[in-house]
Write an enzyme that holds these catalytic residues in place. Structure first.
Site, PDB file in Angstrom:
ATOM      1  N   ASP A  31       0.847  -1.193   0.000  1.00 13.26           N
ATOM      2  CA  ASP A  31       0.000   0.000   0.000  1.00 13.26           C
ATOM      3  C   ASP A  31       0.888   1.252   0.000  1.00 13.26           C
ATOM      4  OD1 ASP A  31      -3.214   0.511   0.988  1.00 13.26           O
ATOM      5  OD2 ASP A  31      -1.819   2.203   1.052  1.00 13.26           O
ATOM      6  N   ILE A  32       0.501   2.232  -0.777  1.00 15.67           N
ATOM      7  CA  ILE A  32       1.302   3.453  -0.911  1.00 15.67           C
ATOM      8  C   ILE A  32       1.278   4.293   0.372  1.00 15.67           C
ATOM      9  CG2 ILE A  32      -0.465   5.011  -1.861  1.00 15.67           C
ATOM     10  CD1 ILE A  32       1.639   5.750  -4.037  1.00 15.67           C
ATOM     11  N   ASN A  87     -12.717  -3.541   2.493  1.00 13.29           N
ATOM     12  CA  ASN A  87     -13.697  -2.461   2.556  1.00 13.29           C
ATOM     13  C   ASN A  87     -14.607  -2.555   1.333  1.00 13.29           C
ATOM     14  OD1 ASN A  87     -12.576  -1.300   4.919  1.00 13.29           O
ATOM     15  ND2 ASN A  87     -10.994  -0.300   3.708  1.00 13.29           N
ATOM     16  N   GLY A  93     -16.458   2.255   3.378  1.00  6.32           N
ATOM     17  CA  GLY A  93     -15.371   3.220   3.207  1.00  6.32           C
ATOM     18  C   GLY A  93     -14.405   2.861   2.089  1.00  6.32           C
ATOM     19  N   GLN A  94     -14.904   2.113   1.093  1.00  7.39           N
ATOM     20  CA  GLN A  94     -14.036   1.724  -0.024  1.00  7.39           C
ATOM     21  C   GLN A  94     -13.704   2.939  -0.882  1.00  7.39           C
ATOM     22  OE1 GLN A  94     -15.786  -1.259  -2.567  1.00  7.39           O
ATOM     23  NE2 GLN A  94     -13.947  -1.468  -3.832  1.00  7.39           N
ATOM     24  N   HIS A 100     -10.233  -5.351  -3.429  1.00  2.86           N
ATOM     25  CA  HIS A 100      -8.893  -5.599  -2.891  1.00  2.86           C
ATOM     26  C   HIS A 100      -8.984  -6.064  -1.456  1.00  2.86           C
ATOM     27  CE1 HIS A 100      -9.936  -1.326  -2.452  1.00  2.86           C
ATOM     28  NE2 HIS A 100      -9.304  -1.356  -1.296  1.00  2.86           N
ATOM     29  N   HIS A 102      -6.871  -5.977   1.946  1.00  5.72           N
ATOM     30  CA  HIS A 102      -5.724  -5.450   2.680  1.00  5.72           C
ATOM     31  C   HIS A 102      -5.182  -6.550   3.600  1.00  5.72           C
ATOM     32  CE1 HIS A 102      -6.653  -1.040   2.052  1.00  5.72           C
ATOM     33  NE2 HIS A 102      -7.873  -1.519   1.898  1.00  5.72           N
TER      34      HIS A 102
HETATM   35  P1  5GP Z   1      -9.786   1.273   0.332  1.00  4.94           P
HETATM   36  O1  5GP Z   1     -10.063   2.435   1.216  1.00  4.94           O
HETATM   37  O2  5GP Z   1     -10.410   1.410  -1.025  1.00  4.94           O
HETATM   38  O3  5GP Z   1     -10.081  -0.051   0.975  1.00  4.94           O
HETATM   39  O4  5GP Z   1      -8.221   1.237   0.148  1.00  4.94           O
HETATM   40  C1  5GP Z   1      -7.553   1.750  -0.939  1.00  4.94           C
HETATM   41  C2  5GP Z   1      -6.072   1.678  -0.602  1.00  4.94           C
HETATM   42  O5  5GP Z   1      -5.343   1.845  -1.796  1.00  4.94           O
HETATM   43  C3  5GP Z   1      -5.619   2.755   0.368  1.00  4.94           C
HETATM   44  O6  5GP Z   1      -5.062   2.134   1.534  1.00  4.94           O
HETATM   45  C4  5GP Z   1      -4.580   3.545  -0.422  1.00  4.94           C
HETATM   46  O7  5GP Z   1      -3.476   3.945   0.359  1.00  4.94           O
HETATM   47  C5  5GP Z   1      -4.185   2.571  -1.514  1.00  4.94           C
HETATM   48  N1  5GP Z   1      -3.788   3.198  -2.765  1.00  4.94           N
HETATM   49  C6  5GP Z   1      -4.463   4.165  -3.423  1.00  4.94           C
HETATM   50  N2  5GP Z   1      -3.805   4.503  -4.543  1.00  4.94           N
HETATM   51  C7  5GP Z   1      -2.696   3.719  -4.587  1.00  4.94           C
HETATM   52  C8  5GP Z   1      -1.613   3.622  -5.516  1.00  4.94           C
HETATM   53  O8  5GP Z   1      -1.536   4.306  -6.535  1.00  4.94           O
HETATM   54  N3  5GP Z   1      -0.653   2.716  -5.231  1.00  4.94           N
HETATM   55  C9  5GP Z   1      -0.695   1.927  -4.106  1.00  4.94           C
HETATM   56  N4  5GP Z   1       0.312   1.060  -3.939  1.00  4.94           N
HETATM   57  N5  5GP Z   1      -1.704   1.995  -3.221  1.00  4.94           N
HETATM   58  C10 5GP Z   1      -2.688   2.884  -3.454  1.00  4.94           C
END
Ligand code: 5GP
Ligand code: ZN
Length: 117
Positions: A31-32, A87, A93-94, A100, A102
Site C-alpha cells: 500500500d502506498i 472495505n 469506506g471503499q 482488494h 488489505h
Molecule cells: P480502500 O479504502 O479502497 O479499501 O483502500 C484503498 C487503498 O489503496 C488505500 O489504503 C490507499 O493507500 C491505496 N492506494 C491508493 N492509490 C494507490 C496507488 O496508486 N498505489 C498503491 N500502492 N496503493 C494505493
C-alpha cells in the site's frame, strides 16, 4: 472505467508499485500509504468493483486470494498474526473501486478493528 481504474493501471504497469507477487489471476503489492508496519494488498487481475459485485465466477480467485494472504504475510515476516480487511462500498469506506484485500501487521498488536460505542 477499467481504463482509468488505478488498480487496473497498476496491473498493466502504467502506475509503478512495489509488487510482492503476481500470477495469471492475482497481483499483490505494498500500500502506498501504509497503515501498519506491513501493509499490502491482494487484487484480482480481472476488474471487479467490490465484494458486493462478486458472483460465482469469482469463487476461484477469491479462494486463491484467501490462501495466498497468509503465505505472503509469512514471507513478509508476519509470524504472529495479521489482519485482512475488505472495505466494500460507501458504508465500508471503499476508496478504490477495484476489489482488494488489505493485509496488515507488524510487531505489535494492531488497534481494535472498530471503536465500540
Ligand atoms: P480502500 O479504502 O479502497 O479499501 O483502500 C484503498 C487503498 O489503496 C488505500 O489504503 C490507499 O493507500 C491505496 N492506494 C491508493 N492509490 C494507490 C496507488 O496508486 N498505489 C498503491 N500502492 N496503493 C494505493
Ligand atoms: Zn480495476
Amino acid at each position: 472505467m477499467m481504463e482509468s481504474c488505478i488498480f487496473c493501471r497498476i496491473i498493466r504497469g502504467e502506475i509503478p508499485s512495489r509488487k510482492i507477487f503476481e500470477d495469471d489471476d492475482i497481483v499483490a503489492f505494498h500500500d502506498i500509504h501504509p497503515a501498519a508496519p506491513v501493509h499490502f494488498m491482494l487484487i484480482p487481475k480481472a476488474h471487479v468493483e467490490s465484494l458486493a459485485h462478486a458472483d460465482d465466477t469469482h469463487r476461484d480467485v477469491l479462494g486463491k486470494m484467501m490462501v495466498l494472504a497468509p503465505r505472503l504475510a509469512k514471507e513478509l515476516g508476519l509470524n504472529d498474526g495479521f489482519r485482512t480487511i475488505v472495505n466494500t462500498g460507501r458504508v465500508g469506506g471503499q476508496e478504490v473501486l477495484h476489489l482488494h484485500m488489505h493485509v496488515l501487521g507488524g510487531k505489535d498488536r494492531l488497534p481494535p478493528m472498530l471503536a465500540r460505542n
